[in-house]
Write an enzyme that holds these catalytic residues in place. Structure first.
Site, short mmCIF file in Angstrom:
data_model
loop_
_atom_site.label_atom_id
_atom_site.label_comp_id
_atom_site.label_asym_id
_atom_site.label_seq_id
_atom_site.Cartn_x
_atom_site.Cartn_y
_atom_site.Cartn_z
CE LYS A 31 -24.26 54.18 89.01
NZ LYS A 31 -23.99 54.12 87.44
CG ASN A 32 -20.26 52.92 87.40
OD1 ASN A 32 -21.44 53.76 87.00
ND2 ASN A 32 -19.45 53.75 87.73
CB CYS A 82 -27.37 63.35 82.94
SG CYS A 82 -25.43 63.95 82.64
NE ARG A 118 -29.47 56.72 88.24
CZ ARG A 118 -28.80 57.21 86.79
NH1 ARG A 118 -28.84 58.73 86.26
NH2 ARG A 118 -27.93 56.55 85.69
NE ARG A 171 -22.57 61.34 80.79
CZ ARG A 171 -22.84 60.31 82.02
NH1 ARG A 171 -24.01 60.79 82.87
NH2 ARG A 171 -22.67 59.46 82.34
CG ASP A 198 -17.97 58.81 88.83
OD1 ASP A 198 -17.74 57.81 88.19
OD2 ASP A 198 -18.02 59.98 88.18
#
Ligand code: EPZ
Length: 420
Positions: free
Chosen positions: A22-23, A120, A401, A125, A309
């Site tokens: 994803k990243n 978030c 997500r 952030r 993460d």
């Protein structure tokens, strides 16, 4: 609101294929703005965030072809010079990574208006490092009604930039912008996550002149234009780590494939320190339930350190140890939201400031729990897999997500998991 219901204690037996990262996908999609030609991305995970980034790019004049995403994990992006350079609040607020269109838009259109992404669950952030770095290339910024407005009437010019702190997104934004700036740009103190190297590989395939140097430095010679390319996205190292932990805590044996072992050395080291053995093959591994009695101290760090993460997921594994372990969260200021939920399931985790002490517990029992952010929600799934009884996880959109076909991959290995 969809929920996931899991009945725990089922052994997991079978193979899990890891999806694309994803990243890595998100900045690669934003890079499509840098050329008029088509960017084809293979091994793209079919995730909510990919669709959100696609909508942001669509609103900026990029033709986002996702017809082959579900069946072949392929997307195509073609930017058509347009007069739109506004990334709206209601799109950006859904996904902070939308800020990654800022650098490409400024480089290509010499102007951009992007909503401030806002904080978030895991922290404020801010994007000050992105803005300050792009300003050094000639961007003129001002903030109006929650929007970042910027322009560079005479185009961007190369500069010598030292990033004040290591930031993945800021590194990606500034590298993308510098590929089209006039002259040479030297950036130091960059983040060097595998997702950034993947972006650089793609930008070079598009004609970018980028040279990664030792000690977190990169040299970029600006070019007049970039051309299209076809790029295969690297596997998702966080998904790999998540499923390795699933294999270590559940009965049975999991085979995990599509692994790039270079990307997870820090995780393998932590497992080694815990005395967990993995059967490695060239791009796959096998892992069985592992009884751990060692204790470790873990600090989340920028790559190549232990990834933030995977912090939440690691807590579930460490909860099963016969000895206490310590995890310090050094990247985000509020990334322990999963702890109260895990403790409600039976974990015994104590938080003092940015340090969590994970003490032995007598196992997990099912409960109604709430997901708060992407990685916290998957740590609740991991705990549910070994909990006694039924767990219902609310707000599973967080999971969608970042984890492609999560319940399919786990159900195929015998987990009693369903979405309701
Ligand atoms: C990327 O976020 C990832 N997201 C995050 O993954 C990951 O946790 C994070 O990097 C750290 O590895 C994507 O790649 C899309 P940062 P990013 O800029 O770029 C502060 C997930 O679960 N900071 O490296 O936003 C920031 O507040 C997500 O997949 C500033 O102060 O992370 C944080 O404390 C979660 N000012 C620290 O730096 C800035 O301008 C690291 O943030 C930018 C960042």
């Amino acid at each position: 609101m969809e929920k996931i219901v899991i009945i725990g204690e089922e052994p997991l037996q079978g193979t899990i294929a890891i999806s694309g990262s994803k990243n890595a996908s998100l900045p690669l999609m934003a890079a499509s703005i840098l050329t008029d030609e088509t960017i084809t991305l293979n091994n793209t995970p079919n995730l909510a965030d990919i669709h959100t980034m696609g909508s942001v790019l669509d609103s900026l004049g990029v033709n986002f072809d996702k017809t082959r995403l579900i069946d072949n994990n392929q997307i195509q992006l073609t930017y058509k010079e347009s007069n739109r350079a506004l990334a709206e609040y209601d799109l950006v607020r859904k996904m902070r990574a939308s800020i990654l269109v800022l650098g490409p838009l400024l480089a290509r259109k010499r102007e951009a208006t992007v909503s401030m992404p806002g904080g978030c669950a895991i922290g404020a952030r801010p994007v000050n490092i992105h803005v300050d770095a792009l300003a050094k290339l000639g961007g003129e910024f001002n903030l109006e009604k929650g929007y970042i407005k910027c322009e560079a009437k005479s185009g961007l010019k190369g500069a010598k930039i030292k990033l004040p702190m290591i930031s993945v997104g800021a590194t990606e934004n500034i590298i993308m912008a510098a590929t089209l700036a006039k002259g040479e740009t030297e950036i130091s103190n960059i983040a060097i996550e595998p997702e950034i190297i993947d972006l650089i590989d793609c930008l070079k395939a598009m004609g970018g002149k980028i040279e990664i140097q030792p000690d977190r430095k990169v040299l970029i010679q600006g070019v007049d234009e970039l051309h299209g390319t076809t790029h295969t996205i690297i596997p998702d190292r966080i998904e790999v780590g998540t499923y390795i932990i699933a294999g270590a805590i559940t009965k049975g044996e999991l085979e995990i494939k599509n692994i790039n072992f270079e990307h997870i050395e820090n995780l393998l080291l932590a497992f080694d320190n815990l005395g967990i053995d993995l059967l490695k093959d060239k791009d796959s591994l096998k892992i069985k339930e592992s009884n751990i009695n060692k204790s470790i101290e873990l600090d989340t760090k920028e790559y190549p350190g232990f990834p933030t993460d995977l912090q939440a997921q690691m807590m579930v594994l460490l909860s099963l140890s016969k000895n206490s372990s310590v995890i310090r969260e050094n990247i985000f200021e509020n990334r322990f939201m999963h702890v109260p939920e895990l403790n409600r399931m039976g974990a015994n985790i104590e938080i003092i400031g940015s340090q969590a002490t994970v003490k032995p517990c007598s196992g997990f029992s099912g409960a109604q729990v709430m997901a708060t952010d992407l990685r916290a929600s998957v740590s609740l799934v991991l705990a549910s897999l070994i909990a006694k009884g039924e767990t219902t996880i609310n707000r599973v959109y967080h999971l969608d997500r970042g984890y492609e076909k999560l319940e399919d991959k786990l159900a195929a290995c015998g987990a009693n998991i369903k979405r309701v």
